[in-house]
Design an enzyme around this catalytic site. Structure first.
Site, short mmCIF file in Angstrom:
data_model
loop_
_atom_site.label_atom_id
_atom_site.label_comp_id
_atom_site.label_asym_id
_atom_site.label_seq_id
_atom_site.Cartn_x
_atom_site.Cartn_y
_atom_site.Cartn_z
N TYR A 19 -48.20 75.65 30.79
CA TYR A 19 -47.04 76.40 30.28
C TYR A 19 -47.29 76.95 28.89
CZ TYR A 19 -44.21 74.39 34.03
OH TYR A 19 -43.70 74.04 35.24
N TYR A 147 -35.36 70.85 39.49
CA TYR A 147 -36.81 70.99 39.34
C TYR A 147 -37.50 69.97 40.25
CZ TYR A 147 -41.52 70.82 37.53
OH TYR A 147 -42.90 70.85 37.44
N ASP A 240 -35.16 63.16 45.04
CA ASP A 240 -36.34 63.27 44.17
C ASP A 240 -36.05 62.42 42.93
OD1 ASP A 240 -38.23 63.91 42.33
OD2 ASP A 240 -38.09 66.09 42.59
N LYS A 269 -44.00 59.63 38.05
CA LYS A 269 -43.83 59.43 36.60
C LYS A 269 -43.93 57.97 36.14
CE LYS A 269 -42.25 63.82 35.19
NZ LYS A 269 -41.56 64.78 36.05
#
Ligand SMILES: *Cc1c(COP(=O)(O)O)cnc(C)c1O
Length: 425
Positions: A19, A147, A240, A269
């Site tokens: 990014y 997301y 999610d 994560k």
């Protein structure tokens, strides 16, 4: 001897960062050592970490139990592939995840990144209907502000206007990205959508908190509504929990906090506390059974090289040990109280539009936009590593963060909200 930061100046000519417009990118901060909630920089400075390395570092950096688990596994059996072979860390982790996830989520497929865990969930949902009754259901419902990853399939279920996904639009599958079912009208609209488009395989949501979309929070009622609508329409519900899993909301999983069991759950994560890559897709018995009636053509068609990586699974097992006595979740509750108290003054500020706190997540929305890079620099100059998303300044600290470090983070956020955003701008 070479300058200790030679690697940095040389490597900056060759690395391609995420990014980032490499031409104008402000130089990243070179970290040479981590400990607890702190980064030690090449130039001698120390920063308190407010982000947790993309929300992974929930136990603090260099946590001895996790490092020891990695070291011991590395010495004994770094990895053998799961095709035709078995090793203890992956099998044990699958059993333990079945024990601690809600309801009958009992079958785990391991991957190495959250995006791929979501891709696997999407493939399972598509193949589920095909196996069950030869039906091709290929579309998904997801939510604005959501997301789910950066790969081609997961980009198609992200908010189309956030991030940079719009430039891939022609290459992405056409999905239904709709408003969360909060109002009566929104609930009715979703109900109608699910009953009219018979190509929909599943509804996909980040339960309780949409992380990357700016720490947007919704009520557990939304999840209960989704469960009801999905059951009614006969489509699967995917949570999610790559951000919310492993205690972030104050319970082990957001699903547990809301009292709603999805058909498929994605984890990533914090699963290894940030030490090694690992992600998981966990299916209910009902979903799993549609793949294993004996027909070889019904097998799940997915198999990453590093599925169930032994070191990663050993670290994840050690991470679960740290959660076992419940004290970590108590720390998250205490952290929630501390964040609420410390950031309360922000609520009264005219410069602030909203303050949200849930578990170990605090978000302060500024009323006006501000330049992100300047804000990031402003925080670093005050000894903190805090990276706002859009207008949202947020903290996702380690659950183990000490009083002093937490105080440094919250006072930096308050100072920024009062005046810093103007100084930075
Ligand atoms: C980070 C994240 C992902 C993607 O995970 P990667 O490991 O970056 O591929 C997917 N969903 C949610 C909710 C996330 O926070």
């Amino acid at each position: 001897m070479a300058d200790p930061t030679d690697w940095f100046t040389e490597g900056l000519e060759h690395i391609w960062l995420p990014y980032a417009q490499m031409q104008t990118l402000p130089a990243p901060v070179a970290v040479t050592r981590t400990q607890g909630s702190r980064f030690y920089l090449a130039d001698g400075r120390e920063l308190v970490d407010g982000v947790g390395s993309w929300w992974t570092s929930v136990h603090g950096y260099n946590r001895a139990e996790l490092i020891e688990a990695a070291r011991a596994q590395m010495g004994r059996l770094p990895h053998v592939m799961l095709g035709g072979l078995a090793h203890e860390p992956a099998y044990r982790l699958a059993s333990r995840l079945a024990d601690i996830t809600p309801g009958d989520l009992t079958r785990t497929f391991f991957t190495e990144s959250g995006s791929v865990a979501v891709e696997v969930a999407m493939k399972i949902a598509i193949q589920y209907f095909r196996n069950l009754r030869g039906e091709m259901r290929t579309r998904f419902v997801s939510f604005l502000g959501g997301y789910h990853g950066d790969t081609l399939a997961t980009m198609s279920v992200c908010d189309p206007d956030e991030g940079m996904h719009h430039m891939f639009r022609g290459a992405l599958a056409d999905q239904h990205v709709v408003a969360l079912p909060e109002s009566r009208e929104q609930i009715r609209a979703l109900e109608t959508l699910l009953s009219t488009d018979r190509k929909i395989a599943a509804v996909l949501i980040e339960p309780l908190i949409q992380g990357a979309g700016g720490m947007r929070m919704h009520s557990p009622q939304v999840l209960r509504t989704l469960r009801r609508l999905c059951d009614q329409a006969g489509v699967l519900l995917i949570f999610d929990e790559i951000f919310t899993g492993f205690g972030r909301t104050g319970e082990m999983f957001a699903a547990g906090r809301a009292g709603v069991t999805p058909d498929i759950m994605c984890l990533g994560k914090a699963i290894t506390g940030g030490i090694t890559p690992l992600a998981a897709t966990i299916a209910s018995a009902k979903v799993y059974d549609a793949f294993h009636s004996g027909n070889p053509e019904h097998a799940l068609m997915h198999g990453p090289t590093y599925t169930g990586h032994a070191i990663a699974c050993a670290v994840a097992n050690a991470g679960l040990d740290l959660f076992a006595d419940g004290s970590l979740l108590k720390r998250v509750k205490a952290l929630e109280a501390r964040l609420t108290e410390a950031l309360a003054p922000a609520r009264a500020l005219e410069t602030v539009a909203d303050v949200r706190i849930l578990g170990a997540v605090a978000a302060v929305d500024m009323a006006e936009p501000f330049p992100l890079e300047a804000a990031r620099k402003w925080f670093i100059e005050r000894g903190t590593f805090i990276r706002p998303l859009g207008r949202t300044v947020y903290l996702t600290p380690s659950y183990m963060i000490g009083e002093e470090d937490l105080g440094r983070l919250t006072s930096a956020v308050l100072t920024f909200a009062r005046a810093g955003f103007a100084e930075a701008g």
